[in-house]
Design an enzyme around this catalytic site. Structure first.
Site: not given
Lengths: 169, 104
Positions: B103-104
């Site tokens: 996600c990051v």
């Protein structure tokens, strides 16, 4: 016998949602509640979406130089920790729970709040601070992260985010 | 994982056109892939692509923007300039790797 092999498809970059804008209102100052807005802002920027983050009330702690690296997490009132609620009130529990959460977040390679905001800024995200919160907490532009573009009032924000998708956190 | 041709070379790609076999990628192919999404590869582009290739070989996952910045040492701002709008996916496409999973 030869079989015909077709040319490979080309991914459709830059074609979806041209001009899409996202505004995220960050109103919480708890460590766990800082992340949803940051993760989504970062993801949206990576997809070419224009992103505006508006910090208000307790969300101010996320962009105030003095507090942004010291957000805390408390199990109190949060049944999802699955601990007896009484434990949350024991002295030192907030510090311990905060430490644990910080470690868990770091262990999956996710940055702390100030560094996450650095990345969002570098990716082209816009940071705005709320006028009313600034007045109420006696905080000026100099107390905030340098990449906060301005302290603006609610009307400015509404005007600026015309047509944008909105998230309130 | 269908067989398809890119500039006359037979390779395996997914539904969107991302290469699915690490070893089928070549620098020549990267140039064709980049041109297809309107990117002309310069030295800084290659630095990012080579980091992604090497990092994938070692860790089996496509690096995210954050990883390319913190581990690869290429500033996030530069990545958005080199591969506009959707840097992570564009880099993965040119490097012949799957889209990043994180996600990051």
């Amino acid at each position: 016998m030869t079989t015909e092999v077709a040319p490979a498809p080309v991914p459709k970059f830059d074609q979806g949602d041209v001009g899409r804008r996202l505004a995220i209102i960050c109103s919480k100052g708890n460590l766990d509640m800082a992340y949803p807005g940051l993760v989504l802002a970062n993801a949206a920027l990576g997809e070419g979406v224009e992103v505006h983050l508006f910090f208000t009330f307790w969300g101010f702690d996320m962009i105030t130089k003095k507090t942004m690296a010291h957000l805390k997490f408390t199990p109190l009132g949060n049944t999802a920790t699955h601990m007896p609620q009484g434990l949350g009130g024991i002295p030192g529990m907030t510090a311990m729970a905060t430490n644990m959460l910080r470690k868990q977040i770091a262990s999956i390679g996710v940055p702390d709040v100030p560094e996450f905001l650095d990345q969002i800024s570098a990716s082209g995200g816009h940071l705005w601070a709320c006028r009313m919160s600034a007045d109420m907490m006696h905080v000026g532009k100099e107390d905030l992260r340098d990449d906060v573009e301005a302290i603006i009032n609610a009307s400015d924000f509404i005007e600026m985010t015309a047509g944008a998708q909105l998230l309130f956190i | 994982m269908a067989l398809a041709t890119i500039a006359g070379t037979q390779v395996h790609v997914d539904d969107e056109g991302f290469l699915t076999e690490y070893d089928e990628w070549t620098e020549g192919l990267a140039q064709v892939l980049a041109a297809q999404i309107a990117i002309e590869l310069t030295e800084p582009h290659w630095k990012a692509i080579h980091f992604l290739r090497e990092d994938f070989k070692q860790h089996g996952e496509t690096a995210t923007i954050r990883r390319i910045t913190t581990v690869g040492g290429i500033p996030t701002k530069d990545l958005f300039t080199l591969f506009p709008k959707q840097p992570a996916k564009k880099m993965a496409y040119i490097a012949g790797l799957p889209k990043p999973r994180g996600c990051v």
